[in-house]
Design a protein around this motif. Structure first.
Motif, short mmCIF file in Angstrom:
data_model
loop_
_atom_site.label_atom_id
_atom_site.label_comp_id
_atom_site.label_asym_id
_atom_site.label_seq_id
_atom_site.Cartn_x
_atom_site.Cartn_y
_atom_site.Cartn_z
N PRO A 16 0.80 -1.23 0.00
CA PRO A 16 0.00 0.00 0.00
C PRO A 16 0.83 1.28 0.00
O PRO A 16 0.36 2.32 -0.44
CB PRO A 16 -0.83 -0.11 1.29
CG PRO A 16 -0.12 -1.13 2.13
CD PRO A 16 0.53 -2.07 1.17
N GLY A 17 2.07 1.25 0.49
CA GLY A 17 2.90 2.45 0.51
C GLY A 17 3.90 2.53 -0.62
O GLY A 17 4.78 3.40 -0.63
N SER A 26 3.82 3.48 -3.80
CA SER A 26 3.89 4.71 -4.60
C SER A 26 4.65 5.80 -3.86
O SER A 26 5.50 6.49 -4.44
CB SER A 26 2.49 5.18 -4.96
OG SER A 26 2.53 6.41 -5.67
N SER A 51 4.73 8.89 5.03
CA SER A 51 3.45 8.65 4.39
C SER A 51 3.27 7.17 4.06
O SER A 51 2.19 6.59 4.25
CB SER A 51 3.34 9.50 3.11
OG SER A 51 2.12 9.24 2.43
N ALA A 52 4.34 6.55 3.56
CA ALA A 52 4.28 5.11 3.26
C ALA A 52 3.99 4.31 4.52
O ALA A 52 3.25 3.32 4.49
CB ALA A 52 5.60 4.65 2.63
N THR A 72 2.26 5.25 7.10
CA THR A 72 0.86 5.36 7.53
C THR A 72 0.00 4.30 6.83
O THR A 72 -1.04 3.89 7.36
CB THR A 72 0.30 6.76 7.22
OG1 THR A 72 0.33 7.00 5.81
CG2 THR A 72 1.09 7.84 7.95
N SER A 73 0.44 3.87 5.64
CA SER A 73 -0.29 2.82 4.92
C SER A 73 0.14 1.43 5.37
O SER A 73 -0.64 0.48 5.31
CB SER A 73 -0.04 2.96 3.41
OG SER A 73 -0.46 4.22 2.94
N ASP A 74 1.41 1.30 5.79
CA ASP A 74 1.94 0.01 6.21
C ASP A 74 2.98 0.25 7.30
O ASP A 74 4.14 0.53 7.02
CB ASP A 74 2.57 -0.72 5.02
CG ASP A 74 3.17 -2.08 5.40
OD1 ASP A 74 2.98 -2.51 6.56
OD2 ASP A 74 3.82 -2.70 4.53
N SER A 75 2.56 0.13 8.55
CA SER A 75 3.46 0.42 9.68
C SER A 75 4.60 -0.58 9.79
O SER A 75 5.60 -0.32 10.48
CB SER A 75 2.67 0.45 10.99
OG SER A 75 2.09 -0.82 11.25
N ASP A 105 6.47 -1.53 7.26
CA ASP A 105 7.34 -1.35 6.10
C ASP A 105 8.76 -1.04 6.57
O ASP A 105 9.16 0.12 6.74
CB ASP A 105 6.79 -0.21 5.24
CG ASP A 105 7.68 0.11 4.05
OD1 ASP A 105 8.59 -0.70 3.76
OD2 ASP A 105 7.46 1.16 3.42
#
Length: 411
Positions: free
Chosen positions: A78-79, A81, A104-105, A107-110, A112
């Motif tokens: 999800p992060g 992009s 920001s990435a 926030t989509s995948d903690s 990562d």
């Protein structure tokens, strides 16, 4: 949970590499024992990045190489992009925007870990620029794309937690911080040598570089070992367990036992806990890990008076998946007490998805090695988990079982 367990191994790797620095400084990194030789690439005609950092396109289309954040490898989540945008910003020298995009990435995948590592690396570099804080650079060599990308993600999560703990608690002498670079060798084991050649170039260009954590798979470690050894670069593997690696290079180390040890224990478990007297073994004879693990299991199992009824040869990876259901039927026709699967989670998932849910083999045990200890099995395989047994290098309750609760790590 499994990725955090890798911290046990990763912390030993980072600490081991650091405390070995005095020895390896006496044997300068990147200086080949054959000084006239220049790195060559045998998987693609593309020239390697001069400083080692950067990627090239492999013959199968994957981006392989070494990243300091200027390349994003794990972009399918999800992060993805935001990570690619962050890489572009960092290339352009805009570290503030890059860090914002990595956040920001997250926030989509903690979970990562790739983004977390790049953020921590910026903290390390900033501390060096503003306060002259010393740091060392370690390459985390793994597979971030292809069939085993989930293994690479596990490796990065463990590496990041270790990096963060070392940096936050100043565990290294003189307040030295740890910077991590991410190396992706992709889906083909032969690409590991290409990446190893890049690591040699990195060692020549970056005086902070001290060594490699990886590779996690024996097949990759065996491909890379000679290139790194010739340049006096230490490689410390977390899980490469093929016995052929023992003594293969004075620059190769590992923090996990070799296959013979876990295969012998696996055979004893099959006999004493699963009460097995017969087995069918699955093996890829061209894969070092699979071949050696199966060999030592079969030796011990038969030495104890039991029988290997048949050996089913399969091919590791996607190209071998189509044949696995038929091989499973062949194995069942032998009516074994257990199946010993000497291979990887990405492959046994196919077997687990095709196990019968009723009849004679509804409870057939499947036993294997540490490579089966993965979390990212396909949903279709989960019904087969009740069949699955494996040996592992670490497990959450190992301190409790041995009454060592006082020594249990805080994580």
């Amino acid at each position: 949970m499994r990725s955090l367990l890798l911290l046990i191994l990763v912390a030993a790797i980072i600490g081991g590499i650091f405390f070995a620095i005095p020895y390896f400084r006496a044997h300068p990194l990147g200086q080949s024992t054959n000084p006239g030789a220049t790195p060559t690439i045998n998987t693609t005609a593309t020239a390697l990045p001069a400083t080692g950092i950067g990627t090239i396109k492999a013959p199968d289309g994957e981006s392989i190489g070494i990243s300091d954040g200027t390349v994003a490898f794990a972009t399918g989540g999800p992060g993805g992009s935001a990570k690619m945008q962050a890489a572009d910003k960092l290339k352009a020298g805009d570290t503030v925007s890059a860090q914002s995009l990595w956040h920001s990435a997250l926030t989509s995948d903690s979970g990562d870990a790739e983004s977390l590592i790049y953020l921590e690396d910026q903290h390390v570099l900033n501390a060096h620029v503003t306060s002259n804080t010393p740091y060392v650079t370690i390459v985390v060599a793994t597979m971030m794309t292809g069939d085993n990308a989930s293994v690479g993600n596990d490796n990065l999560q463990g590496a990041y937690v270790a990096q963060k703990e070392f940096n936050n608690s100043s565990q290294l002498a003189g307040g030295t911080l740890v910077r991590l670079l991410v190396a992706n060798s992709g889906n083909d084991k032969l690409y590991a040598d290409t990446v190893a050649q890049q690591i040699v170039l990195l060692a020549k260009a970056d005086p902070t570089f001290v060594g490699v954590m990886g590779w996690p798979f024996s097949s990759r470690a065996e491909v890379a070992i000679n290139t790194l050894a010739k340049a006096h670069i230490p490689m410390v593997s977390q899980t490469a367990s093929d016995d052929a690696l023992t003594g293969a290079s004075p620059y190769f180390f590992r923090v996990a036992p070799a296959n013979k040890r876990q295969a012998v224990l696996g055979a004893k478990y099959a006999e004493q806990s699963l009460h097995a007297k017969t087995a069918v073994a699955f093996v890829d004879p061209s894969d070092p890990y699979s071949q050696s693990l199966e060999r030592y299991f079969a030796q011990q199992f038969t030495a104890d008076g039991n029988k290997i009824l048949a050996t089913e040869q399969y091919t590791v990876g996607q190209k071998g998946h189509a044949a696995l259901p038929q091989l499973l039927q062949n194995a069942e026709s032998k009516k074994p007490d257990i199946i010993y699967f000497s291979g990887y989670a990405a492959d046994i998932g196919v077997l687990l998805s095709n196990l019968p849910t009723s009849g004679q083999f509804a409870t057939l045990p499947i036993l294997g090695g540490d490579a089966l200890y993965e979390l990212n099995y396909p949903s279709s395989a989960r019904a087969g988990f009740k069949h699955l047994h494996f040996t592992a290098f670490a497990y959450p309750d190992e301190w409790d079982v041995q009454n060592l609760q006082s020594q249990k790590p805080k994580f």
